[in-house]
Design a protein around this motif. Structure first.
Motif: not given
Length: 137
Positions: A61-69
C-alpha cells in the motif's frame, strides 16, 4: 475558461511534472546506487517503521504496488541482502518484510542522491513546481 478547463489544465501540468521528476529520480537512483525507485522507497518505509519491519500488505500500500509486484520487489531486496521476509509469530499467515543493516546503509547512501535530484528537478521545471511549493507550504 471554465473551472473544468482550469482543473484539466492544472492536472495535465501536474501529471507532466510528476512524470518528468520521476524519470530523473529513477535514473539517478538506479545509476548511482543500483536501486529502482520502488526499491528505494520500500527501504525508506522499512527504515522508518517500528522495528524496521512492515507487513507485506502494508508495504504494498505504501509503495503503491499490488501484492504480486511487492512480492517480486521484496524478492529483489532479499536477493541483494537489503531486506528479508519473516513470518509473524502470532499469525502464521502474516508475512513481514524486515530491513537489514545493509539495507539501511544503502538507503542512507541513496537518499542524498534522491534529495539532490528532486530539488534540482523541481528547480528546473516551469513555474508548476514553484506554484505547488507555495500551495503546499
Amino acid at each position: 475558461m471554465s473551472n473544468v478547463d482550469r482543473d484539466e489544465q492544472m492536472w495535465n501540468r501536474l501529471s507532466g511534472l510528476y512524470s518528468q521528476v520521476e524519470a530523473r529520480l529513477g535514473t539517478a537512483v538506479q545509476r548511482g546506487h543500483g536501486l529502482g525507485l520502488s526499491e528505494f522507497r520500500a527501504l525508506g518505509y522499512l527504515a522508518e517503521a517500528p522495528d524496521g519491519e512492515l507487513r507485506m500488505q502494508d508495504l504494498a500500500t505504501k509503495v503503491g504496488l499490488n501484492q504480486s509486484s511487492v512480492t517480486r520487489l521484496v524478492g529483489r531486496l532479499d536477493a541483494a541482502g537489503l531486506a528479508f521476509r519473516d513470518l509473524c509469530p502470532d499469525d502464521r499467515r502474516g508475512v513481514y518484510t524486515v530491513i537489514t543493516d545493509k539495507g539501511r546503509a544503502k538507503h542512507r547512501e541513496a537518499r542524498d542522491t534522491y534529495r539532490a535530484t528532486l530539488t534540482a528537478a523541481l528547480d528546473e521545471v516551469d513555474g508548476t513546481a514553484t506554484a505547488l511549493r507555495r500551495a503546499l507550504g
